[in-house]
Design a protein around this motif. Structure first.
Motif, mmCIF file in Angstrom:
data_model
loop_
_atom_site.group_PDB
_atom_site.id
_atom_site.type_symbol
_atom_site.label_atom_id
_atom_site.label_comp_id
_atom_site.label_asym_id
_atom_site.label_seq_id
_atom_site.Cartn_x
_atom_site.Cartn_y
_atom_site.Cartn_z
ATOM 1 N N ILE A 179 35.911 34.742 37.743
ATOM 2 C CA ILE A 179 35.101 33.635 38.247
ATOM 3 C C ILE A 179 33.672 33.740 37.720
ATOM 4 N N GLY A 180 33.109 34.947 37.770
ATOM 5 C CA GLY A 180 31.756 35.134 37.249
ATOM 6 C C GLY A 180 31.670 34.830 35.764
ATOM 7 N N PHE A 181 32.679 35.268 35.002
ATOM 8 C CA PHE A 181 32.691 35.000 33.563
ATOM 9 C C PHE A 181 32.755 33.501 33.292
ATOM 10 N N ALA A 182 33.601 32.804 34.037
ATOM 11 C CA ALA A 182 33.762 31.364 33.812
ATOM 12 C C ALA A 182 32.499 30.595 34.196
ATOM 13 N N VAL A 183 31.879 30.977 35.337
ATOM 14 C CA VAL A 183 30.742 30.208 35.855
ATOM 15 C C VAL A 183 29.449 30.541 35.115
ATOM 16 N N PHE A 184 29.234 31.831 34.822
ATOM 17 C CA PHE A 184 27.934 32.253 34.291
ATOM 18 C C PHE A 184 27.930 32.496 32.785
ATOM 19 N N PHE A 185 29.089 32.452 32.122
ATOM 20 C CA PHE A 185 29.096 32.649 30.677
ATOM 21 C C PHE A 185 29.852 31.534 29.950
ATOM 22 N N ALA A 186 31.125 31.359 30.286
ATOM 23 C CA ALA A 186 31.942 30.392 29.544
ATOM 24 C C ALA A 186 31.412 28.966 29.698
ATOM 25 N N TYR A 187 31.154 28.543 30.940
ATOM 26 C CA TYR A 187 30.668 27.176 31.159
ATOM 27 C C TYR A 187 29.296 26.936 30.516
ATOM 28 N N PRO A 188 28.307 27.822 30.701
ATOM 29 C CA PRO A 188 27.026 27.595 30.015
ATOM 30 C C PRO A 188 27.162 27.582 28.492
#
Length: 318
Positions: free
Chosen positions: A31-40
């Motif tokens: 979840i952290g990877f998706a919200v704070f890295f992948a999406y940005p």
């Protein structure tokens, strides 16, 4: 008719249950990877092909942003050169100086704890406060550094007010807060087997030979770690050059005061500052996203190169 080669019926269910348990344990990271890295990251790629000022809806403009940044934006290449200079010079100096301090502290027998504390304390200073102190210490007119240099007959540089000396001044600031690398290298040096040093001394090896063939090979993973993290940190260098440029230029007013970063003569301008300048001062979010992607790609390229050549980074010690 069964052939006897199919797994038992419960095996597939057990594998699914194990996969679900693994996914549940990994879910916070995912979840952290998706919200704070992948999406940005995906958003940055998307807006790099858009004309967007933050007020009107974005509109597709193809490669116009890329063409503008790489060929027409007057601040891009000075920022690129400064950033690469900091990556090469600051990282090399910090690794060498941190390793030297680590060697020094491990050799000190008396009051070693006091020296460790004194060398580590500057690292704890907040970046803004440390930069302000350094700018005043290196003030060309009234700073203690130039006062001492003038008293002994040495040249007195302009430091943060001179484009030829501003980057060396930033390097000195980076070396002043070297406590983190000193502690890491000190721990690695203390972990080198003493038996290897004793055997080398019996064979008549000198200090440099022991350092090259015993110390460096044993601490090579730490050297690689220091170089890789140093490159990433240098690519993100923002606060210190911005604060130093503002103070040296006399721009210390409130938040409503506009300031073009890079004083003096764009010599302290870095790519992270340019991202802020393009996006939040010029409201050109498309160009800001292009610069951010260039910065990301450079960081990935440097890291991949270092990881690929890690075996030859410091030599095998043979």
């Amino acid at each position: 008719m069964t052939t006897g080669i199919l797994p038992p019926r419960g095996a597939a269910a057990r594998r699914r249950a194990a996969a679900l348990r693994t996914a549940a344990f990994m879910s916070p990271w995912l979840i952290g990877f998706a919200v704070f890295f992948a999406y940005p990251l995906l958003s940055t790629v998307y807006f790099s092909f858009m004309k967007y000022d933050g007020f009107r809806p974005p509109s597709f403009n193809g490669l116009d942003n890329w063409s503008y940044v790489l060929t027409q934006y007057p601040l891009f290449w000075p920022a690129m050169r400064n950033t690469l200079w900091l990556v090469v010079v600051v990282v090399a100096c910090r690794v060498a100086f941190g390793l030297g301090l680590g060697l020094l502290v491990t050799k000190i027998k008396t009051a070693s704890g006091v020296f460790r504390t004194l060398f580590y304390l500057p690292y704890l200073a907040p970046p803004v406060a440390a930069t302000l102190a350094f700018v005043f210490l290196l003030n060309p007119g009234t700073g203690p550094a130039n006062t001492v240099l003038g008293a002994v007959g040495l040249p007195t540089p302009g430091w943060f007010t001179d484009p030829d000396w501003s980057k060396p001044a930033l390097t000195a600031l980076a070396l002043w807060g070297i406590g983190d690398l000193m502690v890491i290298f000190m721990a690695a040096l203390l972990d080198v087997p003493k038996e290897q040093y004793e055997a080398a001394e019996l064979d008549g090896a000198g200090a440099w030979t022991r350092f090259r063939h015993i110390t460096l090979p044993n601490i090579s993973p730490i050297v690689l770690f220091a170089v890789v993290t140093g490159v990433i940190q240098s690519m993100q260098y923002y606060t210190q050059p911005l604060v130093a440029g503002k103070v040296a230029a006399g721009v210390i007013g409130g938040s409503g005061q506009q300031f073009e970063p890079g004083y003096p003569e764009k010599s302290t301008l870095t790519l992270p500052q340019l991202v802020y300048n393009a996006g939040f001062q010029r409201f050109d979010y498309g160009s800001a996203c292009v610069i951010a992607l260039v910065l990301f790609l450079l960081s990935m390229a440097f890291t991949a190169l270092l990881m690929r050549r890690r075996g030859g980074l410091i030599g095998s010690g043979d």
